[in-house]
Every structure is written in structure tokens, then in C-alpha cells.
Design a protein around this motif. Sequence first.
Motif, PDB file in Angstrom:
ATOM      1  N   THR A  17       0.840  -1.208   0.000  1.00  0.00           N
ATOM      2  CA  THR A  17       0.000   0.000   0.000  1.00  0.00           C
ATOM      3  C   THR A  17       0.871   1.253   0.000  1.00  0.00           C
ATOM      4  N   GLU A  18       1.909   1.232   0.833  1.00  0.00           N
ATOM      5  CA  GLU A  18       2.823   2.376   0.902  1.00  0.00           C
ATOM      6  C   GLU A  18       3.570   2.564  -0.416  1.00  0.00           C
ATOM      7  N   ILE A  19       3.957   1.441  -1.029  1.00  0.00           N
ATOM      8  CA  ILE A  19       4.689   1.522  -2.292  1.00  0.00           C
ATOM      9  C   ILE A  19       3.804   2.109  -3.384  1.00  0.00           C
ATOM     10  N   ARG A  20       2.549   1.688  -3.419  1.00  0.00           N
ATOM     11  CA  ARG A  20       1.628   2.224  -4.437  1.00  0.00           C
ATOM     12  C   ARG A  20       1.435   3.718  -4.276  1.00  0.00           C
ATOM     13  N   GLU A  21       1.316   4.152  -3.037  1.00  0.00           N
ATOM     14  CA  GLU A  21       1.149   5.587  -2.779  1.00  0.00           C
ATOM     15  C   GLU A  21       2.418   6.351  -3.169  1.00  0.00           C
ATOM     16  N   LEU A  22       3.584   5.754  -2.855  1.00  0.00           N
ATOM     17  CA  LEU A  22       4.849   6.371  -3.221  1.00  0.00           C
ATOM     18  C   LEU A  22       4.978   6.462  -4.738  1.00  0.00           C
ATOM     19  N   LEU A  23       4.625   5.380  -5.425  1.00  0.00           N
ATOM     20  CA  LEU A  23       4.737   5.357  -6.882  1.00  0.00           C
ATOM     21  C   LEU A  23       3.841   6.415  -7.518  1.00  0.00           C
ATOM     22  N   ALA A  24       2.618   6.532  -7.031  1.00  0.00           N
ATOM     23  CA  ALA A  24       1.701   7.544  -7.576  1.00  0.00           C
ATOM     24  C   ALA A  24       2.287   8.944  -7.427  1.00  0.00           C
ATOM     25  N   THR A  25       2.948   9.184  -6.304  1.00  0.00           N
ATOM     26  CA  THR A  25       3.546  10.505  -6.055  1.00  0.00           C
ATOM     27  C   THR A  25       4.730  10.768  -6.972  1.00  0.00           C
ATOM     28  N   ILE A  26       5.641   9.808  -7.048  1.00  0.00           N
ATOM     29  CA  ILE A  26       6.865  10.078  -7.822  1.00  0.00           C
ATOM     30  C   ILE A  26       6.617  10.039  -9.324  1.00  0.00           C
ATOM     31  N   GLU A  27       5.596   9.311  -9.768  1.00  0.00           N
ATOM     32  CA  GLU A  27       5.274   9.321 -11.199  1.00  0.00           C
ATOM     33  C   GLU A  27       4.889  10.727 -11.640  1.00  0.00           C
ATOM     34  N   THR A  28       4.154  11.425 -10.802  1.00  0.00           N
ATOM     35  CA  THR A  28       3.783  12.804 -11.113  1.00  0.00           C
ATOM     36  C   THR A  28       5.013  13.686 -11.186  1.00  0.00           C
ATOM     37  N   TYR A  29       5.880  13.584 -10.194  1.00  0.00           N
ATOM     38  CA  TYR A  29       7.115  14.378 -10.196  1.00  0.00           C
ATOM     39  C   TYR A  29       7.977  14.041 -11.413  1.00  0.00           C
ATOM     40  N   PHE A  30       8.054  12.758 -11.768  1.00  0.00           N
ATOM     41  CA  PHE A  30       8.901  12.330 -12.888  1.00  0.00           C
ATOM     42  C   PHE A  30       8.385  12.904 -14.200  1.00  0.00           C
ATOM     43  N   GLU A  52       6.780  15.583 -14.585  1.00  0.00           N
ATOM     44  CA  GLU A  52       7.033  17.028 -14.562  1.00  0.00           C
ATOM     45  C   GLU A  52       8.523  17.355 -14.682  1.00  0.00           C
ATOM     46  N   GLY A  53       9.367  16.325 -14.674  1.00  0.00           N
ATOM     47  CA  GLY A  53      10.808  16.547 -14.752  1.00  0.00           C
ATOM     48  C   GLY A  53      11.416  16.973 -13.436  1.00  0.00           C
ATOM     49  N   ASN A  54      10.672  16.765 -12.339  1.00  0.00           N
ATOM     50  CA  ASN A  54      11.154  17.162 -11.018  1.00  0.00           C
ATOM     51  C   ASN A  54      11.904  15.997 -10.368  1.00  0.00           C
ATOM     52  N   ASP A  55      13.112  15.748 -10.867  1.00  0.00           N
ATOM     53  CA  ASP A  55      13.888  14.595 -10.413  1.00  0.00           C
ATOM     54  C   ASP A  55      14.345  14.731  -8.965  1.00  0.00           C
ATOM     55  N   VAL A  56      14.555  15.948  -8.526  1.00  0.00           N
ATOM     56  CA  VAL A  56      14.994  16.175  -7.141  1.00  0.00           C
ATOM     57  C   VAL A  56      13.943  15.669  -6.164  1.00  0.00           C
ATOM     58  N   GLU A  57      12.670  15.933  -6.468  1.00  0.00           N
ATOM     59  CA  GLU A  57      11.591  15.476  -5.575  1.00  0.00           C
ATOM     60  C   GLU A  57      11.436  13.965  -5.619  1.00  0.00           C
ATOM     61  N   VAL A  58      11.646  13.376  -6.807  1.00  0.00           N
ATOM     62  CA  VAL A  58      11.605  11.909  -6.909  1.00  0.00           C
ATOM     63  C   VAL A  58      12.646  11.307  -5.973  1.00  0.00           C
ATOM     64  N   ILE A  59      13.855  11.838  -6.056  1.00  0.00           N
ATOM     65  CA  ILE A  59      14.961  11.328  -5.223  1.00  0.00           C
ATOM     66  C   ILE A  59      14.662  11.537  -3.746  1.00  0.00           C
ATOM     67  N   LYS A  60      14.129  12.690  -3.417  1.00  0.00           N
ATOM     68  CA  LYS A  60      13.823  13.000  -2.019  1.00  0.00           C
ATOM     69  C   LYS A  60      12.793  12.023  -1.453  1.00  0.00           C
ATOM     70  N   CYS A  61      11.752  11.738  -2.239  1.00  0.00           N
ATOM     71  CA  CYS A  61      10.692  10.827  -1.773  1.00  0.00           C
ATOM     72  C   CYS A  61      11.209   9.408  -1.584  1.00  0.00           C
ATOM     73  N   VAL A  62      11.957   8.912  -2.568  1.00  0.00           N
ATOM     74  CA  VAL A  62      12.403   7.512  -2.514  1.00  0.00           C
ATOM     75  C   VAL A  62      13.509   7.316  -1.487  1.00  0.00           C
ATOM     76  N   SER A  63      14.292   8.349  -1.236  1.00  0.00           N
ATOM     77  CA  SER A  63      15.389   8.224  -0.271  1.00  0.00           C
ATOM     78  C   SER A  63      14.886   7.992   1.150  1.00  0.00           C
ATOM     79  N   LEU A  64      13.601   8.241   1.393  1.00  0.00           N
ATOM     80  CA  LEU A  64      13.019   7.999   2.712  1.00  0.00           C
ATOM     81  C   LEU A  64      12.663   6.530   2.913  1.00  0.00           C
TER      82      LEU A  64
END
Length: 399
Positions: A68-81, A83-95
Amino acid sequence: MGSLGVRIKTLRKKKKLTLQGLAGEHMTKGMVSLIENDKAKPSMESLHYIAEQLNVTVNELLEEVSITEIRELLATIETYFREGNDVEVIKCVSLVQTEHLPLSYESAKVLELYGKSLYKTGATNWENYLDLADHQYMTLALYEKSATITLFQSWSKLKCGQYEESLHLLREKHALIQSHGAELETLTFLKYQTHEASLLFAIGQNKEAEEVLHSAISYSRTTKVFYQIEELYRIACLYSIMMRNNEEVSYFLEKLDLYSKFVDSTDAKAAVLLLRSHYHNEATGEYEEAIQDIEAFKDITGGSVNSYYVMEKGKALYHMGDIEGALELLDEFTIIPEWVHPFDRSMIHQVKAYQALCLKDLGKWEKGKVYAKEAYEGVKQLPETPYRAFVYETLNQFL
């Protein structure tokens, strides 16, 4: 994500439940608080009850990172990706403790986007995460997903000049997928063949490259899937120009022209004009025609003076005797980031050779010699091409 207590607390807050709301009639508010703070461990009965209240499985609660957590994380970072916001993708996954991600499509996709974002930001450990994603995709028999990761990795090696390694990686993955009794889907297969032909040209295996190229064109026609056909025609046309095969040049230019009209694409029409100008400069010697085509190219691309324009018009002006005009244009040439293939790199150094010739004709012999040597150093490790030969001939004029 963290401990069991932290996961329960996080899920409870997402459900907007109070401690008492989660406890209900089966537990006390105090006991839930102790569990959430990792000061008490729930019994299996309590664990089942908590999971039911949070609408997850017991396994998800016990996993260090739940699906469940992974699905929520994926939905978030797909949006950032997107948009080309790679910094936010890295920030989210690094947690997340990526080494504890369970085997699933969602986990693999998180690792893939994380790896690609690391690559785009210049991080050095990006390939480790793409390898982890690739392993998960292969284990799950998601071969198309695995193949696209390999294309990305192969392209990255091409950009670094690691042509043989890039080709080996591509062929190795294709063979591995076939060993599992699977075949690539049509679009992916065409991408693989196009890239394979390009890499074979890069290492000087021109005969084999030509065979793969024509095989891909034939396959595209047979399957009536024309997704890659323009790129295939462009590569074939450029190679035909280099080989001075006038009949094939005319054939592929005609095909590209028909394609550009069919799709009504400005980019496709511009590509035809650019190739025509290049053909006249490199093969036919019809320099006025080269200028007409490159001027039409400039008009159709919005009137801006870019590196393609100054390169072809500068070469034509040189051959027509306008040395000062040629040098003025060629001095505006800047390296095109997409030019990573040896053919492209050779053309970049050919521009430097033309500048050297212009300087020589203007009486600036020593400066021209510097340019000629720089061009030579740039091409001496590249495969043999007419552009490379031109650079060698230019240097000989200064020796």
C-alpha cells in the motif's frame, strides 16, 4: 515506513482515525498507543484486528515496506517524474529502505524511476537501482519493462562512447528474453533493431549494420507498424550519402518526403531539407542547391540560425569561394548535445577542419593549423567515414 508501530500510526492517520477509533471495543486506547510507540507488541489476534481496521493485510503490516505504501509512493513520484522534477523523486524515494522493497511491479517501477532520476541529476549510483528494477521485472516475467531499462542503459553507454559495451548489453538482454521462450513486442523490437544498427555503424561493422537496418525497415512494412520508420529512413539515407550511393539516397529521400507529407510534420519536412543540403555538400557538389535547401530548412524551423544551418551553409559558401562568409557562419557552430554517435562526432570535427581551411585561405596559417590538429585529434579514434577522411586531408595541407 520504518517499524511496525510507525507503520500502524502512519496508516491510522491516513485513515483519519483517532487512537480510540482504531482501538474500538477490542482494544484499549492506551494499548494502541504503546504499540504505535513500539513499547508493546500486538498479539496475532490484535494484529489481525488492527489490519482489518486499517483495510490492509497482516502481511502488509509486517512488511518493512507495505505494498500500500509503495503504491502511494509510486503515484507521487510518477507525477514528479512526468514534470521533470527529479529532485523530488529522489527526495521521496530516499526515505524508503529500497533494499527491503518486496518483489512487485510497483517496487520495480519505483526503483526504475529513482534510478533514472539519479542519472539525470548526475549521481554516480544510478545504475545500481536500474539493475535492481531490471532484476524484479525479469523475475516477474515483465520482459518488455526489462527491455526498456536495457535500452536506457545501452543509450547511456553510447553517450559515453562505450559503443561495444552498449551493443553487448543490448544483444545480451535480447538473447536472455528469448531464452525464456519470449519475444519482444513489435514496437520494442523495432527500437532494439534501430539501436543495434546504429551501434554496429558506431564500431565500424557497416555491412552487418546495413543488414540489420534493412531488416528493420522490412519488418516495419510487414507488420505495418511505422513508429520507427522515419528514424530508420534517416539513418539509411545518411549512410547512403556517406557511401555515395546516389540511387539509395534518392530512394530514401523520396520515402522521407512522402512520410513528411503523410504525417504533416514540420520536423519531418525539415529533416528532408537538411539531408538534401548535406547530400549536395558531401556528394553532388551542387552548392547553390545546398544553400537553397538549408535556407528552406531555416524558414520551416522558424527562421532561427542553429548549428545545422551554419554547418551546411558555411560548407557550401566555402566551396563557392566566399571564405569570409563561410568562416563567419562556421564560427557560430556549437556542439549539438544529441550528437553522440561517431558519425555525428565526426561531422562536428569536420566543421573544425573547414574552419582551418578558411583560416588558411585568409592567410592565418598558424591558427588554421591549430584547428586542423584539433580536428584530427577528435576523429583519429573514430570509425572511418568521409568526414574523418576530410579531416585527415585537411591536416595534410598544413604539414
